[in-house]
Design an enzyme around this catalytic site. Structure first.
Site, PDB file in Angstrom:
ATOM      1  N   HIS A  56       0.843  -1.197   0.000  1.00 20.69           N
ATOM      2  CA  HIS A  56       0.000   0.000   0.000  1.00 20.69           C
ATOM      3  C   HIS A  56       0.874   1.242   0.000  1.00 20.69           C
ATOM      4  CE1 HIS A  56       0.789  -0.417   4.289  1.00 20.69           C
ATOM      5  NE2 HIS A  56       0.233   0.758   4.546  1.00 20.69           N
ATOM      6  N   HIS A  58       1.338   4.022   1.873  1.00 17.24           N
ATOM      7  CA  HIS A  58       1.825   4.861   2.976  1.00 17.24           C
ATOM      8  C   HIS A  58       3.341   5.057   2.921  1.00 17.24           C
ATOM      9  CE1 HIS A  58      -2.010   4.160   5.589  1.00 17.24           C
ATOM     10  NE2 HIS A  58      -2.127   5.197   4.781  1.00 17.24           N
ATOM     11  N   ASP A  60       5.728   5.075   4.990  1.00 15.77           N
ATOM     12  CA  ASP A  60       6.631   4.155   5.684  1.00 15.77           C
ATOM     13  C   ASP A  60       6.693   2.784   5.010  1.00 15.77           C
ATOM     14  OD1 ASP A  60       3.957   3.777   6.602  1.00 15.77           O
ATOM     15  OD2 ASP A  60       4.702   2.684   8.341  1.00 15.77           O
ATOM     16  N   HIS A  61       6.054   2.638   3.850  1.00 12.74           N
ATOM     17  CA  HIS A  61       6.160   1.403   3.073  1.00 12.74           C
ATOM     18  C   HIS A  61       6.772   1.638   1.695  1.00 12.74           C
ATOM     19  CE1 HIS A  61       3.739  -1.211   5.805  1.00 12.74           C
ATOM     20  NE2 HIS A  61       3.458  -0.006   6.279  1.00 12.74           N
ATOM     21  N   HIS A 114      -7.454  -0.691   5.710  1.00 13.49           N
ATOM     22  CA  HIS A 114      -6.409   0.240   6.161  1.00 13.49           C
ATOM     23  C   HIS A 114      -6.279   1.354   5.122  1.00 13.49           C
ATOM     24  CE1 HIS A 114      -2.696   1.479   8.138  1.00 13.49           C
ATOM     25  NE2 HIS A 114      -2.050   1.389   6.996  1.00 13.49           N
ATOM     26  N   ASP A 133      -0.252  -3.843   6.222  1.00 14.03           N
ATOM     27  CA  ASP A 133      -0.873  -3.285   7.425  1.00 14.03           C
ATOM     28  C   ASP A 133      -2.344  -3.698   7.549  1.00 14.03           C
ATOM     29  OD1 ASP A 133       1.548  -2.121   7.894  1.00 14.03           O
ATOM     30  OD2 ASP A 133       0.873  -0.049   7.685  1.00 14.03           O
ATOM     31  N   HIS A 171       4.538  -4.331  10.606  1.00 11.12           N
ATOM     32  CA  HIS A 171       5.083  -3.667  11.802  1.00 11.12           C
ATOM     33  C   HIS A 171       5.295  -4.645  12.949  1.00 11.12           C
ATOM     34  CE1 HIS A 171       4.563   0.578  10.525  1.00 11.12           C
ATOM     35  NE2 HIS A 171       3.554   0.091   9.829  1.00 11.12           N
TER      36      HIS A 171
HETATM   37 ZN    ZN Z   1       0.013   1.816   6.442  1.00 10.12          ZN
END
Ligand code: ZN
Length: 255
Positions: A56, A58, A60-61, A114, A133, A171
């Site tokens: 996805h 985001h 942080d990915h 998410h 996530d 995570h």
């Molecule tokens: Zn995420």
């Protein structure tokens, strides 16, 4: 030759994952939270990165994608619905598509909740699920772009995969997820045992990833929303599983 999978920490609490096909030398990163830890593991194993499979959009990915593209000639695969938000994406995929990493094959499973375009990658033969996530060890992702009902349906799709499937999530939240799960069902023996094992693993400085879907189905409160004990915990005796799930997720948001 079986696939080799490496798991390592990235950023503050992200999980980095590499899956390597010894037959062809192909190596994929699942998401790219941060370039440097990925480069270090590649160097240590003497692997060359060929693909990034994005779950996805985001930050942080995806923040490691472009630095890794500078270094390697790689193909970046990601969800079609989020292509505009994923830097360097080359190939867009959708529910039911198959992605090859060398001779390894992953099925794409749409898991909205998410984010609306979120996807998971299931390597059936390797018994490995990369859930991003959507589903965490003992938890699930926050619902940002869909309804709790849709997130519940996505989790049900993942829960339908075989119990032996190893769950790789985005995570390392497992210890705090365990605290929440124990607040929901404090006397559950399987959960208490698992929480103790998680504390020991973390105390030893190790990651708790992967778990198995069998463990998650037995102890993850968000997959157990159909069970009477969980319904009772949110005062929804005889309520629909999706409503119990929504109540659990709201509780966790404030926990
Ligand atoms: Zn995420």
């Amino acid at each position: 030759m079986p696939a080799q999978i490496e798991v390592f920490p990235c950023r503050s609490d992200n999980i980095g994952v590499l899956i390597h096909d010894p037959a062809t030398g192909a190596t994929a990163a699942i998401d790219a939270p941060e370039a440097n830890p990925i480069l270090e593991v590649l160097a240590a194993r003497n692997w060359s990165l060929t693909d990034i499979l994005v779950t996805h959009k985001h930050a942080d990915h995806v923040e490691g994608i472009l630095p890794l593209k500078d270094r390697y000639d790689i193909r970046v695969v990601g969800p079609g619905a989020e292509a505009d938000a994923i830097p360097g994406i080359d190939v867009t995929v959708h529910d039911g598509d198959v992605v090859k990493v060398g001779q390894l094959a992953a099925k794409v499973i749409a898991t909205p909740g998410h984010t609306a375009g979120h996807i998971a990658y299931w390597f059936e033969r390797e018994e490995a699920l990369f859930a991003g996530d959507t589903l965490f060890a003992l938890g699930c992702g926050r619902i940002f772009e869909n309804t709790p009902e849709e997130m519940w349906q996505s989790l049900q799709k993942l829960a339908a995969l075989p119990d032996a499937t190893r769950l790789y999530c985005g995570h390392e939240y497992t210890q705090s997820n365990a605290r929440f799960a124990l607040a929901v069902t404090p006397d559950d023996p399987a959960l208490r045992e698992r929480a103790a094992a998680i504390d020991a693993t973390r105390a030893a400085g190790k990651l708790t990833i992967p778990s198995t879907l069998g463990e998650e189905k037995a102890t993850n409160p968000f997959l157990r929303a159909g069970e009477p004990a969980l319904a009772k915990a949110v005062s929804l005796e005889n309520g629909r599983a999706a409503d119990v799930f929504a109540a659990l997720r709201r509780w966790k948001d404030k926990f």
